[in-house]
Enzyme design. Structure first.
Site, PDB file in Angstrom:
ATOM      1  N   HIS A 118      -9.528  -2.316   5.105  1.00 59.11           N
ATOM      2  CA  HIS A 118      -8.799  -1.543   4.094  1.00 59.11           C
ATOM      3  C   HIS A 118      -8.748  -0.040   4.418  1.00 59.11           C
ATOM      4  CE1 HIS A 118      -7.625  -2.093  -0.400  1.00 59.11           C
ATOM      5  NE2 HIS A 118      -6.962  -1.086   0.112  1.00 59.11           N
ATOM      6  N   TYR A 124      -8.492  -5.325  -5.496  1.00 56.89           N
ATOM      7  CA  TYR A 124      -7.567  -5.377  -6.634  1.00 56.89           C
ATOM      8  C   TYR A 124      -8.049  -6.357  -7.719  1.00 56.89           C
ATOM      9  CZ  TYR A 124      -4.529  -3.339  -2.982  1.00 56.89           C
ATOM     10  OH  TYR A 124      -4.013  -2.582  -1.963  1.00 56.89           O
ATOM     11  N   LEU A 147       7.516   4.115  -2.775  1.00 50.77           N
ATOM     12  CA  LEU A 147       8.387   4.896  -3.658  1.00 50.77           C
ATOM     13  C   LEU A 147       7.795   6.275  -3.944  1.00 50.77           C
ATOM     14  CD1 LEU A 147       9.473   2.063  -6.154  1.00 50.77           C
ATOM     15  CD2 LEU A 147      10.681   2.904  -4.122  1.00 50.77           C
ATOM     16  N   ASN A 169      14.528  -4.369  -6.304  1.00 48.92           N
ATOM     17  CA  ASN A 169      13.862  -3.899  -5.080  1.00 48.92           C
ATOM     18  C   ASN A 169      14.067  -4.826  -3.882  1.00 48.92           C
ATOM     19  OD1 ASN A 169      12.994  -1.822  -6.668  1.00 48.92           O
ATOM     20  ND2 ASN A 169      10.860  -2.474  -6.772  1.00 48.92           N
ATOM     21  N   LYS A 197      -7.399  -7.816   2.195  1.00 52.43           N
ATOM     22  CA  LYS A 197      -8.101  -6.718   2.882  1.00 52.43           C
ATOM     23  C   LYS A 197      -9.598  -6.791   2.580  1.00 52.43           C
ATOM     24  CE  LYS A 197      -4.001  -3.990   1.766  1.00 52.43           C
ATOM     25  NZ  LYS A 197      -3.615  -4.443   0.416  1.00 52.43           N
ATOM     26  N   ASP A 202       1.042  -8.887  -0.817  1.00 48.49           N
ATOM     27  CA  ASP A 202      -0.011  -8.015  -0.290  1.00 48.49           C
ATOM     28  C   ASP A 202      -1.109  -7.845  -1.337  1.00 48.49           C
ATOM     29  OD1 ASP A 202      -0.762  -5.860   1.866  1.00 48.49           O
ATOM     30  OD2 ASP A 202      -1.063  -4.905  -0.085  1.00 48.49           O
TER      31      ASP A 202
END
Ligand SMILES: NC(=O)c1ccc[n+]([C@@H]2O[C@H](COP(=O)([O-])OP(=O)(O)OC[C@H]3O[C@@H](n4cnc5c(N)ncnc54)[C@H](OP(=O)(O)O)[C@@H]3O)[C@@H](O)[C@H]2O)c1
Length: 276
Positions: free
Chosen positions: A109, A51, A191, A241, A76, A46
């Site tokens: 986004h 970013y 989380l 994870n 996005k 993702d």
């Protein structure tokens, strides 16, 4: 290696239920983090233009040796690139920067209701999807009224809505709103900054199953039916994870975790957020 379940999308495609996110992963280590995650069995990455590490995403994909068609890539379009022409330029830039000829999923986004461009952006997404620039189209941080506006304007239902979701922000109404429209809910920051890790329902389930609090929380997401994306630059945590498919939380444990919801966001409120 973990066998990650796939979720059906409303356009006939499927996607891995668990994925690896690269928000806040510094550009200079993104390729390594992505390759490491893919080597450990993740099959969904993702990303987002925002970013600023999409080049590393592509580099990590190629250096991992995992075939392109086995990896689901999401990106996005950021707030200041909404609108027909800018959204197209953003998607074309992401394709080039990542180095692929088609994206698996592209999301708006944030809705940014103030600038009122998300319907036009959604129309551009439909056109680009039909031309083959991406396989599926979806949204992120959309409330029910934003969903209804794009669906009413175009007849096209997003495949997925990526929203902030964790034990302290369980979003039951938004999950139900997505489900009622046939939209997959995908959890970001699953989380929740670890704020629930010391709470009784999590520590008790961790003690019973021999899993870590993070694994219990990720497992809770899966059992709710959410798609979920998690992030760690640490290979040990990446492995931890994804090691969540060999145990199950009991109905009583799921019910106990449900009591942790206090509606607390770590991120902004989508109805007013307008950072450019
Ligand atoms: N659409 C949106 O607006 C939006 C917003 C935010 C995020 N996202 C997406 O959602 C993805 C996931 O969100 P996130 O990055 O906040 O993920 P997250 O997995 O909820 O949180 C990551 C943080 O948790 C720590 N962590 C990871 N695994 C752990 C474990 N097993 N035990 C203890 N701590 C652990 C990481 O630390 P270390 O790195 O030190 O291990 C990191 O600080 C993002 O990467 C991004 O792709 C989307």
């Amino acid at each position: 290696m973990a066998d990650i379940p796939h979720l059906d999308l409303n356009d006939g495609h499927t996607m891995p239920q668990l994925g690896f996110g690269i928000w806040r992963v510094p550009p200079e280590v993104t390729a390594e983090a992505v390759a490491s995650a893919l080597t450990r069995g993740y099959r969904l990455i993702d990303g987002a233009y925002l970013y600023l590490n999409e080049a590393g995403l592509g580099e990590g994909l190629r250096s991992s040796g995992v075939p392109r068609d086995e990896v689901f890539i999401t990106t996005k379009v950021w707030n200041n690139e909404q609108g027909r022409a800018k959204a197209r330029a953003s998607v074309e830039r992401s394709l080039k920067t990542i180095g692929v000829d088609r994206l698996d999923l592209v999301l708006i986004h944030w809705p940014v209701p103030d600038q009122d461009l998300y319907v036009e952006t959604w129309q551009a997404f439909i056109e680009m999807r039909d031309e083959g620039l991406m396989r599926s189209i979806g949204v992120s941080n959309f409330n029910a009224d934003h969903l209804d506006r794009i669906i009413e304007a175009t007849g096209e239902v997003p495949v997925l809505n990526q929203i902030e979701l964790n034990p302290e922000l369980q979003q039951p109404k938004m999950r139900a709103a997505n489900a009622a429209r046939g939209i997959v809910t995908q959890a970001w920051t699953p989380l929740g900054g670890g704020r629930s890790f010391e709470k009784d329902p999590i520590t008790a389930a961790a003690a019973r199953t021999g899993k870590s609090p993070a694994q219990v929380v990720l497992r809770w997401h899966l059992q709710l039916g959410n798609a979920v994306i998690t992030r760690s630059e640490n290979p040990g945590r990446q492995a931890q994870n994804i090691d969540i498919f060999d145990f199950e939380l009991t109905p009583a444990e799921m019910a106990a975790i449900a009591t942790l919801d206090v509606g607390l966001r770590t991120g902004p409120d989508p109805s007013v957020f307008k950072m450019m």
